[in-house]
Design a protein around this motif. Structure first.
Motif, PDB file in Angstrom:
ATOM      1  N   ASP A 209       0.842  -1.192   0.000  1.00 30.78           N
ATOM      2  CA  ASP A 209       0.000   0.000   0.000  1.00 30.78           C
ATOM      3  C   ASP A 209       0.879   1.244   0.000  1.00 30.78           C
ATOM      4  O   ASP A 209       2.073   1.163  -0.251  1.00 30.78           O
ATOM      5  CB  ASP A 209      -0.954  -0.019   1.197  1.00 30.78           C
ATOM      6  N   ILE A 210       0.291   2.391   0.300  1.00 29.69           N
ATOM      7  CA  ILE A 210       1.046   3.649   0.218  1.00 29.69           C
ATOM      8  C   ILE A 210       2.223   3.675   1.194  1.00 29.69           C
ATOM      9  O   ILE A 210       3.295   4.172   0.858  1.00 29.69           O
ATOM     10  CB  ILE A 210       0.129   4.868   0.384  1.00 29.69           C
ATOM     11  N   LEU A 211       2.049   3.140   2.388  1.00 29.53           N
ATOM     12  CA  LEU A 211       3.145   3.119   3.357  1.00 29.53           C
ATOM     13  C   LEU A 211       4.284   2.229   2.862  1.00 29.53           C
ATOM     14  O   LEU A 211       5.455   2.599   2.927  1.00 29.53           O
ATOM     15  CB  LEU A 211       2.651   2.643   4.724  1.00 29.53           C
ATOM     16  N   ALA A 212       3.926   1.053   2.348  1.00 29.77           N
ATOM     17  CA  ALA A 212       4.954   0.154   1.806  1.00 29.77           C
ATOM     18  C   ALA A 212       5.665   0.810   0.635  1.00 29.77           C
ATOM     19  O   ALA A 212       6.893   0.714   0.514  1.00 29.77           O
ATOM     20  CB  ALA A 212       4.308  -1.162   1.371  1.00 29.77           C
ATOM     21  N   ARG A 213       4.916   1.483  -0.229  1.00 36.07           N
ATOM     22  CA  ARG A 213       5.531   2.164  -1.368  1.00 36.07           C
ATOM     23  C   ARG A 213       6.536   3.200  -0.894  1.00 36.07           C
ATOM     24  O   ARG A 213       7.642   3.291  -1.417  1.00 36.07           O
ATOM     25  CB  ARG A 213       4.482   2.818  -2.259  1.00 36.07           C
ATOM     26  N   GLN A 214       6.156   3.980   0.099  1.00 38.98           N
ATOM     27  CA  GLN A 214       7.056   5.021   0.606  1.00 38.98           C
ATOM     28  C   GLN A 214       8.334   4.427   1.175  1.00 38.98           C
ATOM     29  O   GLN A 214       9.415   4.972   0.984  1.00 38.98           O
ATOM     30  CB  GLN A 214       6.350   5.847   1.688  1.00 38.98           C
ATOM     31  N   GLN A 215       8.225   3.314   1.861  1.00 36.44           N
ATOM     32  CA  GLN A 215       9.392   2.749   2.532  1.00 36.44           C
ATOM     33  C   GLN A 215      10.203   1.784   1.663  1.00 36.44           C
ATOM     34  O   GLN A 215      11.388   1.604   1.902  1.00 36.44           O
ATOM     35  CB  GLN A 215       8.966   2.071   3.828  1.00 36.44           C
ATOM     36  N   MET A 216       9.570   1.173   0.670  1.00 33.44           N
ATOM     37  CA  MET A 216      10.284   0.163  -0.104  1.00 33.44           C
ATOM     38  C   MET A 216      10.691   0.618  -1.501  1.00 33.44           C
ATOM     39  O   MET A 216      11.477  -0.053  -2.163  1.00 33.44           O
ATOM     40  CB  MET A 216       9.437  -1.114  -0.219  1.00 33.44           C
ATOM     41  N   SER A 217      10.184   1.742  -1.987  1.00 34.72           N
ATOM     42  CA  SER A 217      10.493   2.172  -3.356  1.00 34.72           C
ATOM     43  C   SER A 217      11.985   2.295  -3.614  1.00 34.72           C
ATOM     44  O   SER A 217      12.504   1.721  -4.572  1.00 34.72           O
ATOM     45  CB  SER A 217       9.829   3.515  -3.674  1.00 34.72           C
ATOM     46  N   ALA A 218      12.667   3.070  -2.798  1.00 31.64           N
ATOM     47  CA  ALA A 218      14.090   3.318  -3.038  1.00 31.64           C
ATOM     48  C   ALA A 218      14.911   2.035  -3.046  1.00 31.64           C
ATOM     49  O   ALA A 218      15.661   1.789  -4.007  1.00 31.64           O
ATOM     50  CB  ALA A 218      14.642   4.322  -2.030  1.00 31.64           C
TER      51      ALA A 218
ATOM     52  N   LEU B 243      13.957  -1.084  -3.529  1.00 27.98           N
ATOM     53  CA  LEU B 243      13.549  -1.967  -4.625  1.00 27.98           C
ATOM     54  C   LEU B 243      13.995  -1.429  -5.979  1.00 27.98           C
ATOM     55  O   LEU B 243      14.470  -2.191  -6.825  1.00 27.98           O
ATOM     56  CB  LEU B 243      12.037  -2.181  -4.612  1.00 27.98           C
ATOM     57  N   LEU B 244      13.865  -0.135  -6.187  1.00 26.69           N
ATOM     58  CA  LEU B 244      14.313   0.454  -7.452  1.00 26.69           C
ATOM     59  C   LEU B 244      15.823   0.310  -7.618  1.00 26.69           C
ATOM     60  O   LEU B 244      16.314   0.070  -8.726  1.00 26.69           O
ATOM     61  CB  LEU B 244      13.889   1.917  -7.553  1.00 26.69           C
ATOM     62  N   THR B 245      16.561   0.420  -6.529  1.00 26.80           N
ATOM     63  CA  THR B 245      18.015   0.216  -6.578  1.00 26.80           C
ATOM     64  C   THR B 245      18.337  -1.226  -6.949  1.00 26.80           C
ATOM     65  O   THR B 245      19.177  -1.487  -7.817  1.00 26.80           O
ATOM     66  CB  THR B 245      18.657   0.583  -5.233  1.00 26.80           C
ATOM     67  N   LEU B 246      17.670  -2.178  -6.288  1.00 28.35           N
ATOM     68  CA  LEU B 246      17.908  -3.598  -6.592  1.00 28.35           C
ATOM     69  C   LEU B 246      17.626  -3.910  -8.054  1.00 28.35           C
ATOM     70  O   LEU B 246      18.412  -4.576  -8.724  1.00 28.35           O
ATOM     71  CB  LEU B 246      17.011  -4.474  -5.706  1.00 28.35           C
ATOM     72  N   VAL B 247      16.501  -3.427  -8.535  1.00 26.73           N
ATOM     73  CA  VAL B 247      16.127  -3.687  -9.926  1.00 26.73           C
ATOM     74  C   VAL B 247      17.097  -3.000 -10.875  1.00 26.73           C
ATOM     75  O   VAL B 247      17.487  -3.563 -11.893  1.00 26.73           O
ATOM     76  CB  VAL B 247      14.663  -3.239 -10.167  1.00 26.73           C
TER      77      VAL B 247
ATOM     78  N   LEU C 199       8.899  -0.331 -10.974  1.00 21.07           N
ATOM     79  CA  LEU C 199       9.891  -1.397 -11.121  1.00 21.07           C
ATOM     80  C   LEU C 199       9.974  -1.854 -12.573  1.00 21.07           C
ATOM     81  O   LEU C 199      11.067  -2.069 -13.109  1.00 21.07           O
ATOM     82  CB  LEU C 199       9.540  -2.579 -10.213  1.00 21.07           C
ATOM     83  N   ARG C 200       8.821  -1.992 -13.215  1.00 22.67           N
ATOM     84  CA  ARG C 200       8.804  -2.370 -14.619  1.00 22.67           C
ATOM     85  C   ARG C 200       9.518  -1.332 -15.471  1.00 22.67           C
ATOM     86  O   ARG C 200      10.313  -1.666 -16.355  1.00 22.67           O
ATOM     87  CB  ARG C 200       7.369  -2.545 -15.105  1.00 22.67           C
ATOM     88  N   ASN C 201       9.250  -0.061 -15.215  1.00 26.34           N
ATOM     89  CA  ASN C 201       9.900   1.009 -15.984  1.00 26.34           C
ATOM     90  C   ASN C 201      11.405   1.009 -15.785  1.00 26.34           C
ATOM     91  O   ASN C 201      12.167   1.221 -16.734  1.00 26.34           O
ATOM     92  CB  ASN C 201       9.303   2.364 -15.614  1.00 26.34           C
ATOM     93  N   ARG C 202      11.862   0.775 -14.558  1.00 28.26           N
ATOM     94  CA  ARG C 202      13.305   0.707 -14.292  1.00 28.26           C
ATOM     95  C   ARG C 202      13.925  -0.450 -15.063  1.00 28.26           C
ATOM     96  O   ARG C 202      15.007  -0.317 -15.637  1.00 28.26           O
ATOM     97  CB  ARG C 202      13.550   0.569 -12.788  1.00 28.26           C
TER      98      ARG C 202
END
Length: 126
Positions: A28-37, A39-43, A71-74
């Motif tokens: 959800d929005i909280l997970a997105r805020q905390q996991m985006s950076a 996950l985007l780095t890993l991908v 993640l798909r865009n990255r």
């Protein structure tokens, strides 16, 4: 808070040259805020195909879909392929209703076991 008590989280491993990211809990929005950076780095650093395992997701909303799109865009920027792993009919329906069904490659759990290995074969935990 212990990892098992958190409302969301992820584990990462490399299997047969592919990066596997297993998400769990609520996306959800909280997970997105905390996991985006992270996950985007890993991908972004992945050397090959990326699989996002959604088998342990209990909830996903528009913010969660937005993270999957990011993640798909990255992956596309890095000329990598992103594949989602899910047998959940509700998730498939969500993709259809939001017009994203053709945006993602989604494979079932049985289809992917030979590709990414057994679920308990983790090399690294994040």
């Amino acid at each position: 808070m212990a990892e098992e008590d958190a409302p969301f989280g992820f584990r990462v491993r490399t299997s047969r040259g592919r990066q596997v990211i297993a998400l769990r809990g609520e996306l959800d929005i909280l997970a997105r805020q905390q996991m985006s950076a992270p996950l985007l780095t890993l991908v972004g650093e992945a050397a090959g195909e990326v699989y996002v395992d959604l088998r342990h997701m209990s909830f996903i909303d528009c913010a969660g879909l937005s993270l999957l799109c990011a993640l798909r865009n990255r992956c596309r920027q890095r000329r990598r392929r992103l594949t989602l792993v899910s047998d959940d009919a509700a998730f498939s329906r969500l993709l259809r209703l939001t017009g994203l069904a053709d945006t993602f490659t989604v494979v079932g759990c049985r289809e992917v076991t030979e590709t990414i290995g057994a679920e308990d074969d983790w090399e690294a935990i994040a």
